[in-house]
Design an enzyme around this catalytic site. Sequence first.
Site, mmCIF file in Angstrom:
data_model
loop_
_atom_site.group_PDB
_atom_site.id
_atom_site.type_symbol
_atom_site.label_atom_id
_atom_site.label_comp_id
_atom_site.label_asym_id
_atom_site.label_seq_id
_atom_site.Cartn_x
_atom_site.Cartn_y
_atom_site.Cartn_z
ATOM 1 N N GLY A 276 -3.352 -4.325 1.878
ATOM 2 C CA GLY A 276 -2.222 -4.110 2.619
ATOM 3 C C GLY A 276 -2.555 -3.142 3.773
ATOM 4 O O GLY A 276 -3.665 -3.230 4.496
ATOM 5 N N SER A 277 -1.660 -2.257 4.074
ATOM 6 C CA SER A 277 -1.502 -1.405 5.518
ATOM 7 C C SER A 277 -2.830 -0.380 5.588
ATOM 8 O O SER A 277 -2.880 0.192 6.543
ATOM 9 C CB SER A 277 -0.426 -0.540 5.366
ATOM 10 O OG SER A 277 0.700 -1.666 5.525
ATOM 11 N N THR A 278 -3.636 -0.427 4.286
ATOM 12 C CA THR A 278 -4.666 0.403 4.459
ATOM 13 C C THR A 278 -5.741 -0.063 5.441
ATOM 14 O O THR A 278 -6.589 0.327 5.955
ATOM 15 C CB THR A 278 -5.455 0.749 3.132
ATOM 16 O OG1 THR A 278 -5.743 -0.556 2.650
ATOM 17 C CG2 THR A 278 -4.392 1.345 2.314
#
Length: 569
Positions: A276-278
């Site tokens: 995801g947003s990592t």
Amino acid sequence: MTALASGSHRVRLASKRQHLTLTAQVRLVAVLALFALGVGAILLRLTFIGVFGEQAQAATRSALVDPGRGDIVDRNGVPLARTIDGYAIRVVPDRLIGDRRVLARKLAEIFPDTSEERFLKLLSRTKPTYLRHRAVPEEVNRVHALGEVGIEFPREKERFYPQLQLAAHVLGYVHPDGHGVSGMERAMDAELIDPKKRLTPSALSIDIRVQAALEDELGKGMKAYDAKAAAGIVLDVETGEVMAMTSLPSFNPNQFDADSIAFEANQVTYRFFELGSTFKPLTVAAAIDAGTVTSMARRYDASRPLKVAGFQIRDSHSSGRWLNVPETLVHSSNIVTAQIADELGPERLQAVMRKLHFDRQAEINLRERAKPLWPAQWGRLTNMTVGYGHGIAVTPLHLASAYAAMVNGGLYRPATLLKLNPADVPRGERVFKASTSARMNQLLRMIVRDGTGRKAEAPGFRVGGKTGSAEKPGAGGYRRSSVVATFAAAFPMDKPRYVVIVMIDEPSGNQASSFQRTAGWTAAPVVAKLVPRIGPMLGVIPDDRRDVDVSELMPLLWKAPGTKSDDPV
């Protein structure tokens, strides 16, 4: 008659003397022969030593005292795996005197994990066979008390893990045949059984103190959020050395059994996830490096969903306005990150991902490594979703090595579980410019100070990082109820030294997390508790007077009156 008798007596005496003399001569010859053989053996031995030198002496010592498999220690010399003399239990069937079925029943009472039928089958074999390897003294005493002469208790070399299940996935375990099955036991098998090398303990990069703290805090988080599993790693960004690595639930390598198999897979290296947003900071770093992002103040439209090829890209918590680059990361906008990835283009984003080794197995000493899920077709939509961490799946180790490259000045180094001498540290491969790395350190710090990562703050340690909450794929699409929550952190951000990855698999979203399942509420708090514990162990002392300078970027963050930015994604 007297004269005749006297003569006969003298003849007998002479004959006896001759016999005794002959016997003495024979004995003397025999003694001389034995002496000569002894001298010859000594000369032969001396010649053997003279010809073969140290090899012959080493072979003799090995035969007299076999050290078994070599020891494994942590970076400070603390024993992690040792070879000791243990007990085995063996049966010689043709020497049994009692009823085999009765004996099988009694053995099953001593060893409840093995059935009576199984023991009866072993007792009925025609050849000697082992009933048990690695039996503890109490078990040996109970079997001995049965009084069966057909059971023996040979001593054998046994692998012992004094730290129990600490670093179990790093160490792995050993098969009864003496060879490593997984972990570093498998990776270093040849070295650990080598007669020359096994005499010196093999030092890993692991610091068992840091390992214990990581497992403790991850375990607490996993329990608090009623999660399915958890994984974590602490990585030295300057050397690539792994200071700690864990996968939960774990197992005890001293007692690896059928129940342990379910937990054998190392989630840090052997399982991949959409994280995801990592990925968003990596995409922004690639765009800064390529020159498609030249100003932190430039704004992108995030006021409505982004429509691409019949697909809508949305933000979990819409801002309803235009966002600049710092705000994009601070508020974790999918919409803006997708636009940045679109401007960068598939070719350039792919190139950076390949430099970070996202298209191959992660580099580390372990054999248990998964190959990432790389998109089969990398079109425009895929490029945009990869930009914010969907459509591509990597291991937590991949992410740790990528973040290390992003914060350490831009150099990718392979991870290692072996302690390195300064001369052995690889120079690294350039992925990002040093100036880009410096900018990203500012942005990561802002995410923790003012954005979705605020619950990862550890006063004095200057933590930076990014949240990532990705729904797990399933039949028919993504499952909204199953989330992988990840926080990718680094500290201290004014001069990054360590990367910390914390992943919580399927947190339930209960009272402990304010009924939220996202990483800002689950994974980030674990980092906040972990860093103050391990920082001093690693030489990072808390200092409230130091921090990375973000003063030039702070005016770019806009907050509407009464709003909060602590609803993490």
